[in-house]
Enzyme design. Structure first.
Site, PDB file in Angstrom:
ATOM      1  CG  HIS A 185      14.315  26.728  -3.626  1.00 31.31           C
ATOM      2  ND1 HIS A 185      13.856  25.893  -4.389  1.00 31.31           N
ATOM      3  CD2 HIS A 185      15.315  26.566  -3.022  1.00 31.31           C
ATOM      4  CE1 HIS A 185      14.859  24.919  -4.185  1.00 31.31           C
ATOM      5  NE2 HIS A 185      15.785  25.350  -3.382  1.00 31.31           N
ATOM      6  CD  GLU A 186      17.879  28.863  -1.060  1.00 30.24           C
ATOM      7  OE1 GLU A 186      17.889  28.241  -0.108  1.00 30.24           O
ATOM      8  OE2 GLU A 186      18.137  28.533  -2.102  1.00 30.24           O
ATOM      9  CD  GLU A 239      17.871  21.851  -3.196  1.00 31.36           C
ATOM     10  OE1 GLU A 239      17.494  22.833  -3.590  1.00 31.36           O
ATOM     11  OE2 GLU A 239      18.475  21.943  -2.081  1.00 31.36           O
TER      12      GLU A 239
END
EC number: 3.4.24.-
Length: 336
Positions: A185-186, A239
């Site tokens: 995700h990061e 996000e």
């Protein structure tokens, strides 16, 4: 996941400028006339046309999702800002960073090497343009694990390739697939250039804030409106995009995408316990998403469940069930 918050704190302590209000005795008719004259002024039209052309020229598609977004910040500036952030954060937590000899470092580096190999592989990733791909390969990737279980669970990757992981997130990750969920995700935030996208939008928000102030004369209302309608909404969209890209990355790297759902369930429980918000029935209440930089956890879980058939197909087509898929995996993006 949480990196954008730290990035924003360092560079945008206040997103919008505060303006001194001058004489407000002008009648509404004069006010309207002035704006009409401004909008029909030839010089204004030229400037507006130039800005519109600049905006259209700098529209780019995000990798994987192909979302159109405005980015004008060059790679070198993004990296320089990452360097500045890194120095600030490293200075703050230097005494708590684990040595490379720690087993947890090896665990994290193994997962990150697999994810980076998939993300930066020319033969696999045709969603990133060659110039940006070479830029990512040129970064000095570095892992920093902060040993402090009293801090909130957190992890983020800066635009210069520096990775920070707080030990407090490890129990929530629970296993390698959960940790891969966080790291992918990061990493996806950087693949999609979300930091540059946020920087690119700041002048637009400031102009809108100025225009609104000339109309309303109330700065706090303008901030509330722009944050609620634009800033927060854009953050939630990024996000969700990082969730989507991250799930594809971990599936390509042969991690189990179904564990991502379990991770977010555990994260939800941790967030609710930390907030201490309990309903009359004894359960935990959800926060209002509209004024949040992140999507509601229930929404994230629902999204991953919706993507799951595609993710499992990606994992299967990546040869993950072949013996020795990563058996001879010796490539490392990290210097020791």
């Amino acid at each position: 996941m949480f990196g954008s918050k730290i990035f924003s704190r360092l560079f945008f302590k206040r997103t919008y400028a505060t303006y001194k209000r001058f004489d407000n005795t002008t009648s509404s008719s004069s006010f309207t006339t002035s704006y009409a004259h401004l909008l029909t002024n030839r010089k204004t039209l030229y400037i507006g046309g130039g800005l519109l052309g600049f905006y259209v020229y700098n529209l780019h598609d995000a990798p994987y999702t192909h979302r159109s977004r405005f980015i004008w910040v060059p790679y070198w500036l993004e990296t320089k800002i990452g360097d500045y952030s890194y120095r600030q954060i490293y200075q703050q937590f230097q005494s708590q960073i684990l040595p490379h000899s720690n087993p947890l470092y090896n665990r994290v580096s193994t997962i990150m090497n697999k994810l980076l190999d998939v993300a930066l592989n020319d033969n696999i990733n045709d969603d990133l343009n060659a110039r940006f791909l070479n830029h990512l390969k040129s970064l000095k990737w570095e892992i920093n694990i902060i040993q402090n279980d009293s801090l909130p669970p957190n992890a983020f990757i800066l635009p210069n390739g520096k990775i920070f992981i707080f030990s407090s997130i490890m129990p929530i990750c629970k296993n390698e697939d959960g940790l891969a969920t966080v790291l992918s995700h990061e990493l996806s935030h950087q693949l999609a250039q979300h930091s540059s996208e946020q920087l690119s939008k700041q002048p637009i928000y400031m102009v809108l804030s100025t225009i609104l102030y000339t109309i309303t004369g109330v700065s706090w209302f303008n901030d509330l409106l722009i944050n609620g309608v634009l800033t927060m909404s854009a953050s939630r969209e990024m996000e969700s995009e990082a969730d989507h890209i991250g799930c594809e990355l971990l599936a390509r790297a042969c991690f189990n995408p179904q564990e991502s759902i379990n991770f977010w369930h555990r994260m939800s429980q941790a967030e609710k316990k930390a907030a201490g918000i309990v309903s009359q029935e004894g359960g935990y209440l959800n926060t209002w998403e509209f004024f949040s930089t992140h999507p509601a956890t229930s929404r994230r879980i629902a999204d991953i469940q919706k993507w799951m058939p595609q993710l499992l197909q990606i994992r299967e087509s990546s040869g993950c069930y072949e013996y020795g898929r990563f058996y001879n995996f010796n490539k490392s993006y990290f210097s020791h």
